[in-house]
Design an enzyme around this catalytic site. Structure first.
Site, short mmCIF file in Angstrom:
data_model
loop_
_atom_site.label_atom_id
_atom_site.label_comp_id
_atom_site.label_asym_id
_atom_site.label_seq_id
_atom_site.Cartn_x
_atom_site.Cartn_y
_atom_site.Cartn_z
N ASN A 1 47.85 39.68 40.65
CA ASN A 1 47.41 40.08 39.31
C ASN A 1 46.65 41.40 39.45
OD1 ASN A 1 46.30 40.39 36.80
ND2 ASN A 1 44.94 38.61 36.92
N TRP A 2 47.31 42.48 39.03
CA TRP A 2 46.69 43.80 39.20
C TRP A 2 45.70 44.12 38.07
CZ3 TRP A 2 52.14 46.07 40.62
CH2 TRP A 2 52.46 45.67 41.91
N LYS A 3 45.59 43.25 37.09
CA LYS A 3 44.66 43.47 35.98
C LYS A 3 44.85 44.89 35.42
CE LYS A 3 41.74 39.96 38.04
NZ LYS A 3 40.42 39.39 38.29
N HIS B 1 44.04 33.53 31.33
CA HIS B 1 43.20 34.02 32.43
C HIS B 1 41.74 34.02 31.97
CE1 HIS B 1 41.33 36.67 35.36
NE2 HIS B 1 42.31 36.32 36.15
N GLU C 1 39.44 36.09 32.21
CA GLU C 1 39.01 37.32 31.52
C GLU C 1 39.47 37.33 30.06
OE1 GLU C 1 40.55 39.90 34.57
OE2 GLU C 1 39.07 39.00 35.91
N GLU D 1 41.39 28.77 38.88
CA GLU D 1 40.53 29.89 39.25
C GLU D 1 39.11 29.60 38.78
OE1 GLU D 1 42.96 33.75 39.78
OE2 GLU D 1 42.51 33.59 37.65
N GLY E 1 36.40 37.68 41.81
CA GLY E 1 35.80 38.98 42.08
C GLY E 1 34.40 38.92 42.68
N SER F 1 38.82 35.39 44.84
CA SER F 1 38.42 35.94 46.13
C SER F 1 39.33 35.54 47.29
CB SER F 1 36.96 35.58 46.43
OG SER F 1 36.11 36.14 45.43
N GLY G 1 43.69 38.76 43.00
CA GLY G 1 43.27 39.92 42.22
C GLY G 1 43.03 41.10 43.15
P1 13P Z 1 39.96 38.24 42.72
O1 13P Z 1 41.04 37.94 43.72
O2 13P Z 1 39.62 39.70 42.62
O3 13P Z 1 38.77 37.35 42.91
O4 13P Z 1 40.57 37.89 41.27
C1 13P Z 1 41.16 36.66 41.08
C2 13P Z 1 41.90 36.67 39.80
O5 13P Z 1 41.31 36.74 38.73
C3 13P Z 1 43.37 36.62 39.85
O6 13P Z 1 43.91 36.33 38.60
#
Ligand code: 13P
Length: 257
Positions: free
Chosen positions: A12-14, A99, A101, A171, A177, A217, A238
């Site tokens: 997931n590159w956000k 997600h 976010e 998650e 993150g 993470s 992420g």
């Molecule tokens: P990180 O791997 O940066 O913790 O993010 C996880 C994430 O939200 C994947 O969708």
């Protein structure tokens, strides 16, 4: 029983990387991984990088394209939204729904998430439903209650086939993150709980088919450990997926897990 489920890793590159940057990424990533056999790979760029990614990945087996969001409406006067048909047209096969976010920064509710899952299935795009508790909820001992409610409200009313074609990503919000992760036992306990809740929403045969991912993470150093848990079938990555070499290492770890 986990041998029934093909492992699946997702990036997931956000809101990172332009279409030109994604092109360079894909060239590097494909060079690094060479063959994709034992593991499905889902790459989830921004909408603007989907056309180019679709072109570059068209002939590559085992690597699928995902979107980060989808409209809950079919079409019409919904300025700024992207429909399921638009995604299908670009050969998008998976979509992240709910997600953390989107839930926390954009106010997505379980009802909206349910509507998005329904429209994705109608267009044969497989949803990756993201669920997870906040730190506060975990400290209050409510994580199972939260996970159960998220699953029930998002997944009630779908056919067994639709459920089997859904991925659920666990998650924990406090692990996204932050560099913090649950212990292997904690992660397996949550995934096992998710699978038994899914069995209640369908039946045990269907629940055994549903692939569950851990996210939060994930790095090349902890991928194999998470994948050693009987109920974890993949990882949703992420930050560590933003570098093609690092994500290729995660892929290699997953292939050998
Ligand atoms: P990180 O791997 O940066 O913790 O993010 C996880 C994430 O939200 C994947 O969708």
């Amino acid at each position: 029983m986990s041998h029934l489920r093909k492992k699946v890793i997702a990036a997931n590159w956000k809101m990172n990387m332009t279409a030109s940057e994604v092109t360079a990424y894909l060239t590097n990533f494909l060079e690094e991984i060479k063959t994709v056999l034992a593991v499905d790979v889902i790459l989830i760029p921004s909408f603007t990088s989907l056309p180019k990614s679709s072109e570059l990945l068209a002939l590559i087996p085992g690597i699928y394209l995902g979107a980060q969001n989808i409209s809950s409406h079919d079409k019409g006067a919904f300025t700024g939204e992207i429909s399921a048909a638009m995604l299908r047209d670009l050969f998008v096969r998976y979509v992240l729904i709910g997600h953390s976010e989107r839930r926390h920064l954009f106010g997505e509710t379980n009802d909206l998430i349910h509507a998005k899952i329904a429209i994705a299935h109608r267009h044969e795009i497989r949803p990756i439903l993201c669920i997870g508790e906040t730190l506060e909820e975990r400290l209050a001992g409510k994580e199972k209650q939260v996970l159960e409610q998220q699953l029930r409200e998002a997944l009630t009313g779908f056919s067994l086939e639709q459920l089997a074609n859904t991925i659920v990503a666990y998650e924990p919000v406090w692990a996204i993150g932050t560099g913090k992760t649950p212990t292997l036992d904690q992660a397996e306990e949550s995934h096992l709980f998710i699978r038994s809740t899914l069995a209640q929403l369908s039946n045990s045969t269907t629940a055994q088919k549903i692939r569950l991912q851990y996210g939060g993470s994930v790095t090349p150093a902890n991928t194999r450990e998470f994948l050693s848990a009987p109920n974890i079938d993949g990882v949703l990555v992420g930050s560590a997926s933003l570098d093609p070499r690092t994500f290729a290492q995660i892929f290699l770890q997953a292939q050998h897990a």
